[in-house]
Design a protein around this motif. Structure first.
Motif, PDB file in Angstrom:
ATOM      1  N   VAL A   1       0.834  -1.197   0.000  1.00  0.00           N
ATOM      2  CA  VAL A   1       0.000   0.000   0.000  1.00  0.00           C
ATOM      3  C   VAL A   1       0.870   1.248   0.000  1.00  0.00           C
ATOM      4  O   VAL A   1       0.616   2.203  -0.755  1.00  0.00           O
ATOM      5  N   LEU A   2       1.905   1.250   0.824  1.00  0.00           N
ATOM      6  CA  LEU A   2       2.808   2.411   0.883  1.00  0.00           C
ATOM      7  C   LEU A   2       3.497   2.635  -0.463  1.00  0.00           C
ATOM      8  O   LEU A   2       3.675   3.779  -0.895  1.00  0.00           O
ATOM      9  N   ILE A   3       3.890   1.551  -1.127  1.00  0.00           N
ATOM     10  CA  ILE A   3       4.544   1.677  -2.433  1.00  0.00           C
ATOM     11  C   ILE A   3       3.597   2.319  -3.445  1.00  0.00           C
ATOM     12  O   ILE A   3       3.985   3.205  -4.213  1.00  0.00           O
ATOM     13  N   VAL A   4       2.328   1.881  -3.449  1.00  0.00           N
ATOM     14  CA  VAL A   4       1.352   2.457  -4.385  1.00  0.00           C
ATOM     15  C   VAL A   4       1.167   3.945  -4.114  1.00  0.00           C
ATOM     16  O   VAL A   4       1.144   4.765  -5.045  1.00  0.00           O
ATOM     17  N   VAL A   5       1.038   4.317  -2.847  1.00  0.00           N
ATOM     18  CA  VAL A   5       0.820   5.723  -2.497  1.00  0.00           C
ATOM     19  C   VAL A   5       2.015   6.578  -2.907  1.00  0.00           C
ATOM     20  O   VAL A   5       1.864   7.640  -3.532  1.00  0.00           O
ATOM     21  N   VAL A   6       3.227   6.126  -2.567  1.00  0.00           N
ATOM     22  CA  VAL A   6       4.430   6.874  -2.933  1.00  0.00           C
ATOM     23  C   VAL A   6       4.561   6.972  -4.447  1.00  0.00           C
ATOM     24  O   VAL A   6       4.861   8.039  -5.001  1.00  0.00           O
ATOM     25  N   ASN A   7       4.309   5.859  -5.130  1.00  0.00           N
ATOM     26  CA  ASN A   7       4.457   5.851  -6.583  1.00  0.00           C
ATOM     27  C   ASN A   7       3.425   6.747  -7.262  1.00  0.00           C
ATOM     28  O   ASN A   7       3.705   7.353  -8.307  1.00  0.00           O
ATOM     29  N   PHE A   8       2.239   6.834  -6.680  1.00  0.00           N
ATOM     30  CA  PHE A   8       1.233   7.730  -7.249  1.00  0.00           C
ATOM     31  C   PHE A   8       1.698   9.182  -7.154  1.00  0.00           C
ATOM     32  O   PHE A   8       1.571   9.954  -8.115  1.00  0.00           O
ATOM     33  N   VAL A   9       2.261   9.559  -6.013  1.00  0.00           N
ATOM     34  CA  VAL A   9       2.786  10.920  -5.847  1.00  0.00           C
ATOM     35  C   VAL A   9       3.911  11.176  -6.846  1.00  0.00           C
ATOM     36  O   VAL A   9       3.982  12.233  -7.477  1.00  0.00           O
ATOM     37  N   VAL A  10       4.803  10.185  -6.999  1.00  0.00           N
ATOM     38  CA  VAL A  10       5.913  10.319  -7.947  1.00  0.00           C
ATOM     39  C   VAL A  10       5.391  10.457  -9.376  1.00  0.00           C
ATOM     40  O   VAL A  10       5.872  11.287 -10.155  1.00  0.00           O
ATOM     41  N   MET A  11       4.382   9.665  -9.727  1.00  0.00           N
ATOM     42  CA  MET A  11       3.825   9.711 -11.081  1.00  0.00           C
ATOM     43  C   MET A  11       3.220  11.076 -11.391  1.00  0.00           C
ATOM     44  O   MET A  11       3.439  11.651 -12.463  1.00  0.00           O
ATOM     45  N   ILE A  12       2.456  11.621 -10.443  1.00  0.00           N
ATOM     46  CA  ILE A  12       1.848  12.935 -10.659  1.00  0.00           C
ATOM     47  C   ILE A  12       2.936  14.007 -10.760  1.00  0.00           C
ATOM     48  O   ILE A  12       2.875  14.898 -11.631  1.00  0.00           O
ATOM     49  N   ALA A  13       3.937  13.929  -9.871  1.00  0.00           N
ATOM     50  CA  ALA A  13       5.028  14.904  -9.918  1.00  0.00           C
ATOM     51  C   ALA A  13       5.764  14.834 -11.254  1.00  0.00           C
ATOM     52  O   ALA A  13       6.146  15.861 -11.830  1.00  0.00           O
ATOM     53  N   TYR A  14       5.946  13.629 -11.748  1.00  0.00           N
ATOM     54  CA  TYR A  14       6.612  13.449 -13.047  1.00  0.00           C
ATOM     55  C   TYR A  14       5.812  14.094 -14.168  1.00  0.00           C
ATOM     56  O   TYR A  14       6.350  14.876 -14.966  1.00  0.00           O
ATOM     57  N   GLU A  15       4.524  13.777 -14.240  1.00  0.00           N
ATOM     58  CA  GLU A  15       3.700  14.275 -15.337  1.00  0.00           C
ATOM     59  C   GLU A  15       3.485  15.786 -15.252  1.00  0.00           C
ATOM     60  O   GLU A  15       3.430  16.471 -16.280  1.00  0.00           O
TER      61      GLU A  15
END
Length: 278
Positions: A108-122
């Motif tokens: 769950v933590l990986i998904v949450v962190v990765n979602f933040v990273v994905m939005i920051a990237y885009e």
């Protein structure tokens, strides 16, 4: 449906799910894998769904440049609208989080962190060249953390193996992302990509460095006793492919990134050989 399938890029999403399952098997071993099949299945599904969502989100933000670089993608072709692509991406991310719940708190933590990273990237880092390339590399590498998280019960060797697999994947992905930017140089007029900032030859050299580091890093596990000779025999083939990808990154970036994909598949086979055969 054809448009939504195109957005998700099922080949990439399926590869992500397979990578999570392979990581779990290699990191934890066969007994742990068999004991944790429901958690591993949930982690693999979460990884595949997240990748599908990330692909759709990427198409949403790249819809204008894709009219030049990739006119065959669903939005430029008119198969789905931009709003439909955004809603589809949101659904995939939500389903990914739901699947991760069954894989454990680490997933769950990986998904949450990765979602933040994905939005920051885009929203910002994609336009800044190498920074965006390395964020994507992290996201790909983190898929192997899903596998490690699904079988982790306190043994540090599990996380060590997952870290090794993720690091190799991240380095190879960084090289491939830079090669893609070289290929898309003409259409990326709104992005300060690495080849636009430092030139194609220098960007190709950076891509080659990433592929070379991936090959070098692949030799670390046998040194520390994480994997044995079966792994080494298979990973040498992957290393040769990565070195070739680096050598042609500047002159033929399309071929470089295709070869890197094959190299990552061979690397997965090498990890399987190491995890199952010693």
């Amino acid at each position: 449906m054809r448009g939504y399938l195109g957005l998700s890029r099922p080949g990439n999403a399926g590869m992500a799910g397979v990578g999570v399952a392979v990581a779990a098997l290699v990191a934890g071993g066969a007994p742990a894998f068999l004991a944790r099949i429901p958690a591993i299945g949930s982690a693999a599904l979460a990884g595949a769904l997240f990748t599908a969502g990330g692909n759709a989100l990427n198409d949403y933000f790249d819809r204008e440049t894709d009219r030049v670089n990739h006119p065959d993608r669903p939005i430029p072709r008119g198969e789905v609208s931009a709003d439909q692509a955004l809603r589809f991406a949101s659904l995939m991310f939500a389903l990914s989080l739901a699947a991760a719940v069954y894989a454990g708190i680490l997933a769950v933590l990986i998904v949450v962190v990765n979602f933040v990273v994905m939005i920051a990237y885009e929203k910002g880092f994609k336009a800044r060249g190498a920074t965006g390339n390395f964020l994507i590399a992290y996201l790909v590498g983190s898929l192997f953390a899903f596998g490690g998280a699904a079988v982790y019960t306190g043994d540090p060797a599990v996380l060590q193996r997952a870290f090794v697999m993720g690091s190799l994947a991240a380095l190879a992905t960084a090289g491939r992302e830079i090669a893609k930017d070289i290929e898309d140089l003409t259409g990326d007029v709104d992005r300060a990509t690495l080849p636009r900032r430092i030139g194609v030859l220098r960007a190709g050299a950076v891509a080659a460095l990433c592929f070379g580091l991936a090959a070098a890093f692949s030799l670390v596990p046998p040194v520390f006793g994480l994997f044995g000779l079966p792994y080494l025999g298979a990973v040498i083939v992957a290393d040769a492919i990565f070195i070739y990808s680096g050598a042609v990154s500047a002159k033929n970036p399309a071929r470089a990134q295709r070869a890197a994909k094959y190299g990552m598949v061979v690397a997965l086979v090498a990890f399987l050989a190491g995890g199952l055969l010693g």
